[in-house]
Design a protein around this motif. Sequence first.
Motif, PDB file in Angstrom:
ATOM      1  N   LYS B  72       0.837  -1.213   0.000  1.00  0.00           N
ATOM      2  CA  LYS B  72       0.000   0.000   0.000  1.00  0.00           C
ATOM      3  C   LYS B  72       0.865   1.254   0.000  1.00  0.00           C
ATOM      4  CE  LYS B  72      -4.442  -0.981   2.038  1.00  0.00           C
ATOM      5  NZ  LYS B  72      -4.835  -1.412   3.362  1.00  0.00           N
ATOM      6  N   MET B  73       1.904   1.245   0.843  1.00  0.00           N
ATOM      7  CA  MET B  73       2.791   2.406   0.918  1.00  0.00           C
ATOM      8  C   MET B  73       3.385   2.710  -0.444  1.00  0.00           C
ATOM      9  SD  MET B  73       2.611   3.386   3.943  1.00  0.00           S
ATOM     10  CE  MET B  73       3.652   4.759   3.536  1.00  0.00           C
ATOM     11  N   LEU B  74       3.787   1.659  -1.140  1.00  0.00           N
ATOM     12  CA  LEU B  74       4.399   1.816  -2.448  1.00  0.00           C
ATOM     13  C   LEU B  74       3.394   2.392  -3.436  1.00  0.00           C
ATOM     14  CD1 LEU B  74       7.123   1.147  -3.809  1.00  0.00           C
ATOM     15  CD2 LEU B  74       6.149  -1.016  -4.520  1.00  0.00           C
ATOM     16  N   GLU B  75       2.179   1.862  -3.415  1.00  0.00           N
ATOM     17  CA  GLU B  75       1.181   2.310  -4.381  1.00  0.00           C
ATOM     18  C   GLU B  75       0.708   3.731  -4.113  1.00  0.00           C
ATOM     19  OE1 GLU B  75      -1.627  -0.832  -4.137  1.00  0.00           O
ATOM     20  OE2 GLU B  75      -0.503  -2.109  -5.551  1.00  0.00           O
ATOM     21  N   GLU B  76       0.697   4.108  -2.833  1.00  0.00           N
ATOM     22  CA  GLU B  76       0.213   5.449  -2.504  1.00  0.00           C
ATOM     23  C   GLU B  76       1.253   6.532  -2.743  1.00  0.00           C
ATOM     24  OE1 GLU B  76      -1.149   5.201   1.486  1.00  0.00           O
ATOM     25  OE2 GLU B  76      -2.880   3.961   0.937  1.00  0.00           O
ATOM     26  N   ASN B  77       2.502   6.132  -2.943  1.00  0.00           N
ATOM     27  CA  ASN B  77       3.559   7.129  -3.125  1.00  0.00           C
ATOM     28  C   ASN B  77       4.272   6.928  -4.456  1.00  0.00           C
ATOM     29  OD1 ASN B  77       3.595   8.540  -0.365  1.00  0.00           O
ATOM     30  ND2 ASN B  77       3.657   6.370   0.163  1.00  0.00           N
ATOM     31  N   ARG B  78       3.543   7.194  -5.509  1.00  0.00           N
ATOM     32  CA  ARG B  78       4.060   6.939  -6.855  1.00  0.00           C
ATOM     33  C   ARG B  78       5.274   7.796  -7.199  1.00  0.00           C
ATOM     34  NH1 ARG B  78       2.220   2.600  -9.565  1.00  0.00           N
ATOM     35  NH2 ARG B  78       4.323   3.034 -10.239  1.00  0.00           N
ATOM     36  N   ASP B  79       5.410   8.945  -6.528  1.00  0.00           N
ATOM     37  CA  ASP B  79       6.495   9.851  -6.883  1.00  0.00           C
ATOM     38  C   ASP B  79       7.750   9.596  -6.054  1.00  0.00           C
ATOM     39  OD1 ASP B  79       5.285  10.595  -4.555  1.00  0.00           O
ATOM     40  OD2 ASP B  79       5.670  12.729  -4.830  1.00  0.00           O
ATOM     41  N   SER B  80       7.881   8.392  -5.493  1.00  0.00           N
ATOM     42  CA  SER B  80       8.989   8.160  -4.569  1.00  0.00           C
ATOM     43  C   SER B  80      10.214   7.563  -5.248  1.00  0.00           C
ATOM     44  CB  SER B  80       8.576   7.178  -3.481  1.00  0.00           C
ATOM     45  OG  SER B  80       7.368   7.564  -2.926  1.00  0.00           O
ATOM     46  N   ARG B  93      17.830 -13.389  -3.045  1.00  0.00           N
ATOM     47  CA  ARG B  93      16.482 -13.194  -2.479  1.00  0.00           C
ATOM     48  C   ARG B  93      16.088 -11.735  -2.499  1.00  0.00           C
ATOM     49  NH1 ARG B  93      15.925 -16.245   3.075  1.00  0.00           N
ATOM     50  NH2 ARG B  93      15.956 -14.043   3.581  1.00  0.00           N
ATOM     51  N   GLY B  94      17.051 -10.880  -2.159  1.00  0.00           N
ATOM     52  CA  GLY B  94      16.760  -9.455  -2.116  1.00  0.00           C
ATOM     53  C   GLY B  94      16.499  -8.893  -3.493  1.00  0.00           C
ATOM     54  N   LEU B  95      17.236  -9.425  -4.495  1.00  0.00           N
ATOM     55  CA  LEU B  95      17.051  -8.925  -5.855  1.00  0.00           C
ATOM     56  C   LEU B  95      15.631  -9.160  -6.347  1.00  0.00           C
ATOM     57  CD1 LEU B  95      20.326  -9.815  -7.782  1.00  0.00           C
ATOM     58  CD2 LEU B  95      19.389  -7.541  -7.305  1.00  0.00           C
ATOM     59  N   TYR B  96      15.009 -10.214  -5.872  1.00  0.00           N
ATOM     60  CA  TYR B  96      13.637 -10.506  -6.295  1.00  0.00           C
ATOM     61  C   TYR B  96      12.737  -9.311  -6.000  1.00  0.00           C
ATOM     62  CZ  TYR B  96       9.429 -13.156  -7.206  1.00  0.00           C
ATOM     63  OH  TYR B  96       8.243 -13.590  -7.743  1.00  0.00           O
ATOM     64  N   LEU B  97      12.817  -8.838  -4.761  1.00  0.00           N
ATOM     65  CA  LEU B  97      12.004  -7.682  -4.376  1.00  0.00           C
ATOM     66  C   LEU B  97      12.445  -6.446  -5.154  1.00  0.00           C
ATOM     67  CD1 LEU B  97       9.859  -6.512  -2.385  1.00  0.00           C
ATOM     68  CD2 LEU B  97      11.760  -5.944  -0.894  1.00  0.00           C
ATOM     69  N   ALA B  98      13.768  -6.255  -5.295  1.00  0.00           N
ATOM     70  CA  ALA B  98      14.272  -5.078  -6.005  1.00  0.00           C
ATOM     71  C   ALA B  98      13.745  -5.058  -7.436  1.00  0.00           C
ATOM     72  CB  ALA B  98      15.796  -5.075  -5.994  1.00  0.00           C
ATOM     73  N   LEU B  99      13.788  -6.221  -8.102  1.00  0.00           N
ATOM     74  CA  LEU B  99      13.304  -6.283  -9.483  1.00  0.00           C
ATOM     75  C   LEU B  99      11.813  -5.993  -9.557  1.00  0.00           C
ATOM     76  CD1 LEU B  99      15.249  -9.343 -10.941  1.00  0.00           C
ATOM     77  CD2 LEU B  99      15.549  -6.937 -11.509  1.00  0.00           C
ATOM     78  N   GLU B 100      11.065  -6.524  -8.609  1.00  0.00           N
ATOM     79  CA  GLU B 100       9.618  -6.252  -8.602  1.00  0.00           C
ATOM     80  C   GLU B 100       9.341  -4.759  -8.545  1.00  0.00           C
ATOM     81  OE1 GLU B 100       6.718  -9.469  -6.660  1.00  0.00           O
ATOM     82  OE2 GLU B 100       8.210  -8.711  -5.274  1.00  0.00           O
ATOM     83  N   ILE B 101      10.144  -4.067  -7.713  1.00  0.00           N
ATOM     84  CA  ILE B 101       9.932  -2.628  -7.565  1.00  0.00           C
ATOM     85  C   ILE B 101      10.361  -1.899  -8.845  1.00  0.00           C
ATOM     86  CG2 ILE B 101      10.547  -0.581  -6.213  1.00  0.00           C
ATOM     87  CD1 ILE B 101      11.061  -2.533  -3.841  1.00  0.00           C
ATOM     88  N   ILE B 102      11.485  -2.329  -9.418  1.00  0.00           N
ATOM     89  CA  ILE B 102      11.942  -1.714 -10.671  1.00  0.00           C
ATOM     90  C   ILE B 102      10.908  -1.917 -11.782  1.00  0.00           C
ATOM     91  CG2 ILE B 102      13.665  -1.907 -12.518  1.00  0.00           C
ATOM     92  CD1 ILE B 102      15.748  -2.492 -10.329  1.00  0.00           C
ATOM     93  N   GLU B 103      10.357  -3.141 -11.841  1.00  0.00           N
ATOM     94  CA  GLU B 103       9.358  -3.435 -12.870  1.00  0.00           C
ATOM     95  C   GLU B 103       8.155  -2.510 -12.770  1.00  0.00           C
ATOM     96  OE1 GLU B 103       8.254  -7.618 -12.808  1.00  0.00           O
ATOM     97  OE2 GLU B 103      10.380  -8.081 -12.522  1.00  0.00           O
ATOM     98  N   ARG B 104       7.828  -2.112 -11.554  1.00  0.00           N
ATOM     99  CA  ARG B 104       6.671  -1.221 -11.391  1.00  0.00           C
ATOM    100  C   ARG B 104       7.000   0.215 -11.746  1.00  0.00           C
ATOM    101  NH1 ARG B 104       2.525  -3.039  -6.747  1.00  0.00           N
ATOM    102  NH2 ARG B 104       2.598  -5.277  -7.147  1.00  0.00           N
ATOM    103  N   GLY B 105       8.237   0.455 -12.195  1.00  0.00           N
ATOM    104  CA  GLY B 105       8.579   1.780 -12.718  1.00  0.00           C
ATOM    105  C   GLY B 105       9.104   2.768 -11.696  1.00  0.00           C
ATOM    106  N   TYR B 106       9.532   2.285 -10.532  1.00  0.00           N
ATOM    107  CA  TYR B 106      10.079   3.214  -9.540  1.00  0.00           C
ATOM    108  C   TYR B 106      11.584   3.372  -9.728  1.00  0.00           C
ATOM    109  CZ  TYR B 106       5.724   2.819  -6.933  1.00  0.00           C
ATOM    110  OH  TYR B 106       4.407   2.864  -6.561  1.00  0.00           O
TER     111      TYR B 106
END
Lengths: 420, 181
Positions: B72-80, B93-106
């Motif tokens: 939710k925090m991630l979705e509510e703060n698109r300009d972050s 393991r950590g890269l998995y989360l990092a890639l997910e965040i990168i894929e969402r365009g942050y």
Amino acid sequence: MPLSVDERWDLIDRISKQTVEFGAYKHTLKDAIAELTVKPLTGLPVAIAVIYGFWSFFCDFAGTLFTDGFMVKLFDEHWLPWLQSVFPGGLGNPFYALMVDAGHIENGVLVASDNCFEAFGVLTSGLFVVFGVVLWAILAFYLMFALLEDIGYLPRLAVLVDTVLHKIGLHGYAIVPTFLALGCNIPGVTATRTLETRKQRFLMITLLSVFVPCGAQIGIMQDLVPEMMGWIFLTLAIGYLGFGFILNKIVPGKSPEIIMDVPPYRMPVMKNIVSKLWIRTSKFLLVAVPFVLLGCVIVGIMYLPQVGAMDWLATVLGPFLMSWFGVPGETVSPLIAGFLRKDLAVGMLGGLMEQGIMTTFQVFTSVVLLCIYFPCLATFALMIKEEKWKEFIGSIASLVVMVLVYGGLIHVVGIMLGVA
Amino acid sequence: MKILLMGHPNVGKSVFFNRLTGTKVFESNYPGTTVDFTKGWMRLEGEDVELIDVPGAFSLEWKDQAEEVAVKMLEENRDSVVVCVLDASKVERGLYLALEIIERGYPVVVALNMWDVTKDKNIGIDVEKLERILGVPVVATTAISGEGFKELVSKIKETAPVKIEKIIKNAGGGESAAVSG
């Protein structure tokens, strides 16, 4: 375009092959200790030793050193007599009774109290409970807790108790909210957010709020009835596991396995321990002080002969309390104070004990009843916030059933043993 | 602009937060200390920027309430800008989360935290190469001692969103990855 789970792992595999190199791994002393503390054969004795050390420190530091060695003398021998001599009004005056000493009837005469458990004024019992007893208990608890946290022992304890906790629909990690709740139920309830399903959260919150006494309460109990502590904890543990087992059977929902990281042992950092101790203790005082003082005022007013509410309640509820739980009607007043603060309520039991109107078994039953019959007001408010309505009502309903069944059961056991 | 601190439970996000803002939040050596988010302010090139300590999450497909809060925090703060804190001894393991965040365009800055542990465990990580492949800044940090923090802060303004296709290409497997999908 987002990747699928497999594609993402493919990519990570390709990246790590090019950038990460694993050298030969040396087994260190840290690893050896880490293994010793999770393998059941060596881990269980270590766990028992850790908990025993924790408890001894709690009793010696908070109970013997600060409360008995210093605070009791300060409050009973100096503070109380001084207030009794300088406070305007005097015995029998309602305002004096609220603030300093309500006194009690002995052979038909109203006599002054000689200790701060009995006096029941805001400035005497109220301050004594918070600053004389509970503050030291909380400090001792959180100091030990912060050490265990930062060293990284708690997840190991979680691994050890995993099998047992699965029987009651939880898993090893539930030991963290439970342990936290032993300090204060509020952070305990908050910590249930790391549990996966609604069922697990419901079970945990219900069991916490009923069977886990908080540090403030434990501190006071330890001061009043040190010889009973073993039995009290045993009774509460049986209730926690027994009712957990039953609730797990009747509550719908899943209790999945948790896959948890066991972090490496680390050297605690002094600065971090001190700051945690400070944050937690000040948070505690912020909640406790107003509630204890308010509780003193409310109960004090109900006690006033001009109001007579407490006598009335004792007469009305007395027969039920006596026949169901086997405790005298007078326990009504601590039970009422317990809605606000458990530490205050146990302190009031101390006053009743001093007056000698309860048998040992009745004291035991009352202390256990005070633990289980209601979470304190602050925890209650948090439960409303944390649980969905359906679960909240479920929690309260289970609470009522558990208190009636378990309280009655203790009475029955007492009758069979011939001590009730 | 806001900065979100994200990462697995117990990788040191709260230590990061304390170091960057001077505000005190709990640090404990077990997962799940932060179950709610905490906000604080930090100075970034003369500007006050809001920093949010997001509860630990293994992935953005949430399973518990703490992870739900994180998503939710991630979705509510698109300009972050997201500072993704990884346990350097468990990079994959950590890269998995990092890639997910990168894929969402942050825009992401990757912190390889607990760098000291990788030395204990004899794990070698080629930080420069990792940075080249991901196309975002990668900094080795040891939060407890403060190592790497200056560099990390200086990279926050430099980072920009990266297309995942580009990372796949940089990793040297464009076609085969597309086929396997």
